[in-house]
Each structure stands twice: as structure tokens, then as C-alpha cells.
Scaffold this motif. Structure first.
Motif: not given
Length: 131
Positions: A25-27, A49-53, A83-87, A110-121
């Protein structure tokens, strides 16, 4: 064990149905234009938004498969963001998650959301480099 076709023209093996999963779960921030011609074209056709999803869905599956196959051995530099992004809430295999977490957060701090965001990136950067 699941097999990977990570080195064969981007065709990725899906995790076996019995594979245990972890939900990320990440931004996820929008990439700056110019990071991937395919992504830029998707933005034109589907909107940002849809392209990133859609990109993240493919990227995370490919990255998870490559992690499990031992193809990914280091973290990647983050892409420049707008700027901006998707959850998001996305699943990946426990094995892929464990490998990614060891690479990205070797001290397990790392907090879970930070780790999740880094994995997604990392998944998106890895995917952009192959498309």
C-alpha cells in the motif's frame, strides 16, 4: 518453485496460485515526461492516472518475477517525479517482497508505506529500462 521468463522479451511468468502474497500500500508519484516513450504514449491515450495504474500493474509483475529469479541484484535510482500520484494497493509474492525489502531496506527500519512506495518505484524504473 515458480519459474521466470524475465530474460525473454518481457514475457513474465505469473506466480503460482499457491504462492503467498504481500499487499503493498503506497503513494506512487507520476513520472516526469521523457522517462519512457511507451509510458508517455499511454498518458496521451489513457490519461496520467490510468497510464500509471496500468504501467505499475505490468511493472510490478515483471519486477516480482525478476526478483524471484535472481535477476535484480541492486536498487535503482528513482525516476524524476511530477506533482501528484496515485494511492495503490498491489500484491506481490512473499519471496519477491523479501528480496526487494533486503535490497531496499537492509536494516529493516523503513515504515511499511515507505518501503512499499520504494518497491513500486523500483519496479517502474526496472520496467522502463526494459520497454
Amino acid at each position: 518453485a515458480p519459474t521466470s521468463n524475465a530474460d525473454q522479451e518481457g514475457k513474465e511468468a505469473a506466480p503460482t496460485p499457491a504462492a503467498a502474497t504481500v499487499v503493498l500500500k503506497a503513494l506512487v508519484r507520476f513520472p516526469e515526461p521523457g522517462q519512457s516513450a511507451r509510458y508517455d504514449e499511454a498518458v496521451i491515450h489513457y490519461g496520467e492516472k490510468r497510464a500509471l495504474q496500468m504501467t505499475l500493474r505490468s511493472a510490478l509483475a515483471a519486477y516480482d518475477s525478476a526478483l524471484r529469479a535472481g535477476v535484480v541484484t541492486e536498487t535503482l535510482a528513482a525516476y524524476p517525479v511530477r506533482p501528484g500520484g496515485i494511492r495503490v494497493s498491489r500484491a506481490m509474492t512473499e519471496a519477491g517482497f523479501a528480496t526487494a525489502a533486503a535490497l531496499i531496506d537492509p536494516l529493516d527500519m523503513m515504515p511499511p508505506a515507505t518501503l512499499a512506495g520504494d518497491i513500486c518505484r523500483n519496479a517502474i524504473v526496472w520496467f522502463f529500462a526494459r520497454k
